[in-house]
Design an enzyme around this catalytic site. Structure first.
Site, PDB file in Angstrom:
ATOM      1  CB  SER A  13      -0.972  -0.004   1.180  1.00 60.59           C
ATOM      2  OG  SER A  13      -0.294   0.140   2.402  1.00 60.59           O
ATOM      3  CG  ASN A  14       3.696   2.661   2.945  1.00 58.61           C
ATOM      4  OD1 ASN A  14       3.465   3.834   3.213  1.00 58.61           O
ATOM      5  ND2 ASN A  14       3.599   1.689   3.847  1.00 58.61           N
ATOM      6  CG  MET A  90       8.303  -7.721   5.527  1.00 60.07           C
ATOM      7  SD  MET A  90       8.364  -6.374   6.737  1.00 60.07           S
ATOM      8  CE  MET A  90       8.534  -7.306   8.244  1.00 60.07           C
ATOM      9  NE  ARG A  91      14.862 -12.561   3.964  1.00 60.09           N
ATOM     10  CZ  ARG A  91      14.889 -13.573   4.838  1.00 60.09           C
ATOM     11  NH1 ARG A  91      13.787 -13.898   5.501  1.00 60.09           N
ATOM     12  NH2 ARG A  91      15.987 -14.241   5.045  1.00 60.09           N
ATOM     13  CB  ILE A  92      17.894  -7.895   7.706  1.00 61.76           C
ATOM     14  CG1 ILE A  92      16.836  -7.685   8.791  1.00 61.76           C
ATOM     15  CG2 ILE A  92      19.174  -7.153   8.048  1.00 61.76           C
ATOM     16  CD1 ILE A  92      17.205  -8.274  10.136  1.00 61.76           C
ATOM     17  CG  ASN A 107      12.764   0.961   5.887  1.00 61.57           C
ATOM     18  OD1 ASN A 107      11.907   0.320   5.271  1.00 61.57           O
ATOM     19  ND2 ASN A 107      12.957   0.804   7.193  1.00 61.57           N
ATOM     20  CG  HIS A 109      10.818   1.072  11.569  1.00 60.39           C
ATOM     21  ND1 HIS A 109      10.905  -0.291  11.441  1.00 60.39           N
ATOM     22  CD2 HIS A 109      10.703   1.325  12.884  1.00 60.39           C
ATOM     23  CE1 HIS A 109      10.836  -0.832  12.645  1.00 60.39           C
ATOM     24  NE2 HIS A 109      10.718   0.122  13.540  1.00 60.39           N
ATOM     25  CB  THR A 141      22.879   3.303   7.950  1.00 60.88           C
ATOM     26  OG1 THR A 141      22.075   3.007   9.110  1.00 60.88           O
ATOM     27  CG2 THR A 141      22.757   4.775   7.591  1.00 60.88           C
ATOM     28  CG  ASP A 145      14.407  -0.420  11.453  1.00 61.38           C
ATOM     29  OD1 ASP A 145      14.224  -0.150  10.258  1.00 61.38           O
ATOM     30  OD2 ASP A 145      13.872  -1.380  12.028  1.00 61.38           O
TER      31      ASP A 145
HETATM   32  N1  NHR Z   1      18.476  -3.405   6.036  1.00 65.03           N
HETATM   33  C1  NHR Z   1      19.360  -2.596   6.619  1.00 65.03           C
HETATM   34  N2  NHR Z   1      20.637  -2.914   6.486  1.00 65.03           N
HETATM   35  N3  NHR Z   1      19.027  -1.508   7.335  1.00 65.03           N
HETATM   36  C2  NHR Z   1      17.731  -1.205   7.503  1.00 65.03           C
HETATM   37  O1  NHR Z   1      17.428  -0.115   8.192  1.00 65.03           O
HETATM   38  C3  NHR Z   1      16.729  -2.022   6.916  1.00 65.03           C
HETATM   39  C4  NHR Z   1      17.151  -3.135   6.180  1.00 65.03           C
HETATM   40  C5  NHR Z   1      16.214  -3.998   5.597  1.00 65.03           C
HETATM   41  C6  NHR Z   1      14.876  -3.791   5.792  1.00 65.03           C
HETATM   42  C7  NHR Z   1      12.983  -2.580   6.829  1.00 65.03           C
HETATM   43  C8  NHR Z   1      12.719  -3.014   8.260  1.00 65.03           C
HETATM   44  C9  NHR Z   1      11.830  -2.160   9.057  1.00 65.03           C
HETATM   45  O2  NHR Z   1      11.625  -0.998   8.732  1.00 65.03           O
HETATM   46  C10 NHR Z   1      14.444  -2.695   6.535  1.00 65.03           C
HETATM   47  C11 NHR Z   1      15.365  -1.810   7.105  1.00 65.03           C
HETATM   48  C12 NHR Z   1      12.767  -6.731   8.170  1.00 65.03           C
HETATM   49  C13 NHR Z   1      13.271  -7.081   9.410  1.00 65.03           C
HETATM   50  C14 NHR Z   1      13.492  -8.530   9.780  1.00 65.03           C
HETATM   51  O3  NHR Z   1      13.808  -8.846  10.914  1.00 65.03           O
HETATM   52  C15 NHR Z   1      13.593  -6.078  10.285  1.00 65.03           C
HETATM   53  C16 NHR Z   1      13.418  -4.749   9.905  1.00 65.03           C
HETATM   54  C17 NHR Z   1      12.908  -4.423   8.650  1.00 65.03           C
HETATM   55  C18 NHR Z   1      12.585  -5.429   7.795  1.00 65.03           C
HETATM   56  N4  NHR Z   1      13.350  -9.459   8.814  1.00 65.03           N
HETATM   57  C19 NHR Z   1      13.562 -10.898   8.960  1.00 65.03           C
HETATM   58  C20 NHR Z   1      14.937 -11.294   8.392  1.00 65.03           C
HETATM   59  O4  NHR Z   1      15.472 -12.291   8.889  1.00 65.03           O
HETATM   60  C21 NHR Z   1      12.559 -11.695   8.187  1.00 65.03           C
HETATM   61  C22 NHR Z   1      11.132 -11.409   8.556  1.00 65.03           C
HETATM   62  C23 NHR Z   1      10.146 -11.930   7.513  1.00 65.03           C
HETATM   63  O5  NHR Z   1      10.544 -12.410   6.430  1.00 65.03           O
HETATM   64  O6  NHR Z   1       8.936 -11.790   7.775  1.00 65.03           O
HETATM   65  O7  NHR Z   1      15.433 -10.661   7.432  1.00 65.03           O
HETATM   66  O8  NHR Z   1      11.293  -2.637  10.096  1.00 65.03           O
HETATM   67  C1  GAR Z   2       3.918  -0.782   6.730  1.00 57.46           C
HETATM   68  O1  GAR Z   2       3.237  -0.466   7.919  1.00 57.46           O
HETATM   69  C2  GAR Z   2       5.405  -0.573   6.906  1.00 57.46           C
HETATM   70  O2  GAR Z   2       5.736   0.522   7.696  1.00 57.46           O
HETATM   71  C3  GAR Z   2       5.780  -1.844   7.597  1.00 57.46           C
HETATM   72  O3  GAR Z   2       5.000  -2.856   7.002  1.00 57.46           O
HETATM   73  C4  GAR Z   2       3.828  -2.286   6.438  1.00 57.46           C
HETATM   74  C5  GAR Z   2       3.830  -2.559   4.959  1.00 57.46           C
HETATM   75  O4  GAR Z   2       2.599  -2.216   4.389  1.00 57.46           O
HETATM   76  N1  GAR Z   2       7.180  -2.130   7.428  1.00 57.46           N
HETATM   77  C6  GAR Z   2       7.828  -2.926   8.242  1.00 57.46           C
HETATM   78  O5  GAR Z   2       7.322  -3.408   9.225  1.00 57.46           O
HETATM   79  C7  GAR Z   2       9.236  -3.181   7.838  1.00 57.46           C
HETATM   80  N2  GAR Z   2       9.789  -4.137   8.724  1.00 57.46           N
HETATM   81  P1  GAR Z   2       2.461  -2.088   2.819  1.00 57.46           P
HETATM   82  O6  GAR Z   2       3.063  -3.334   2.199  1.00 57.46           O
HETATM   83  O7  GAR Z   2       0.989  -2.027   2.605  1.00 57.46           O
HETATM   84  O8  GAR Z   2       3.179  -0.839   2.396  1.00 57.46           O
END
Ligand code: NHR
Ligand code: GAR
Length: 208
Positions: A13-14, A90-92, A107, A109, A141, A145
């Site tokens: 949706s974003n 959702m992948r780091i 990103n 968050h 970075t 987050d």
């Molecule tokens: N990567 C870096 N290096 N730095 C950030 O700030 C990032 C990033 C990758 C994604 C989005 C993020 C958020 O805004 C984001 C920011 C996924 C996870 C996580 O734990 C955490 C934070 C964010 C996205 N993911 C699991 C993993 O093992 C998998 C979870 C799943 O697949 O549902 O990668 O919150």
């Molecule tokens: C949003 O709330 C976004 O901030 C969050 O997931 C939702 C995605 O919605 N992101 C994270 O939690 C990253 N870890 P969308 O797919 O409808 O944009």
């Protein structure tokens, strides 16, 4: 025209909000592609219907995070982006990937960073008794987050709010602040200095 590549994992949706504001407001930019790490990401259907290129790089198909990151970067770079936008991705991502896109990777968050980095932010905010929550657009970075903050929204917590209600109220504000932040980027209105971001015209970087 700046070229934007948007990464999604699900609903998107974003991503939709950014695509729509870009078209309506005539940004000096176009969304060149939407890339997902899951083939069933609903956001791909919307993007394809808009005539936007789509691609899937399935993380499950790779033995290591580094191999996934490398293939993801190869696919993204095929679209020659000026900006890469994580929208519910959702992948780091590893340090190598992040450095490759330094200064052009955003990103969103769903918390008021630096509070509650990582997952399940609304649940943790409720558990902590927060009276206000929100969302943060930041440059990415290597540390999860923790990047420079571009814009934040503030949302009050109401009595009786559960995780779902709070997530919905925060999401509505994400759809305002993420397009705004991306618009400033493509208009060259953001300056990054000593880890802090300013909007060059002095526009407010908070939505309350
Ligand atoms: N990567 C870096 N290096 N730095 C950030 O700030 C990032 C990033 C990758 C994604 C989005 C993020 C958020 O805004 C984001 C920011 C996924 C996870 C996580 O734990 C955490 C934070 C964010 C996205 N993911 C699991 C993993 O093992 C998998 C979870 C799943 O697949 O549902 O990668 O919150
Ligand atoms: C949003 O709330 C976004 O901030 C969050 O997931 C939702 C995605 O919605 N992101 C994270 O939690 C990253 N870890 P969308 O797919 O409808 O944009």
């Amino acid at each position: 025209m700046k070229r934007i590549v948007i990464l999604v994992s699900g609903r998107g949706s974003n991503m939709q909000a950014i695509v729509q504001r870009c078209a309506e407001q005539g940004w000096p930019a176009r969304v060149a592609a939407v890339v997902a790490n899951r083939p069933d990401a609903a956001g791909l259907t919307f993007a394809a219907a808009q005539g936007i290129h789509t691609a899937v790089v399935e993380h499950k198909a790779f033995a290591t995070r580094e191999a996934f990151d490398a293939e993801l970067a190869r696919v993204i770079d095929g679209f020659a982006p000026d900006l890469v936008v994580l929208a519910g991705f959702m992948r780091i991502l590893g340090a190598g990937f992040v450095r490759h896109y330094e200064g052009r990777l955003l990103n969103i968050h769903p918390s008021l960073l630096p509070a509650f980095p990582g997952l399940h932010t609304h649940r943790r905010a409720l558990q902590a008794g927060c009276q206000a929550v929100g969302a943060t657009v930041h440059f990415v970075t290597p540390e999860l987050d923790h990047g420079p903050i571009v814009m934040q929204s503030v949302v009050p917590v109401r009595p009786g709010d559960d995780e779902e209600a709070l997530a919905a109220r925060v999401l509505a504000t994400e759809h305002v602040i993420y397009p705004q932040a991306v618009r400033w980027f493509v208009q060259d209105k953001l300056r990054l200095d000593e880890g802090r971001v300013t909007q060059v015209d002095g526009a407010s970087q908070v939505l309350i």
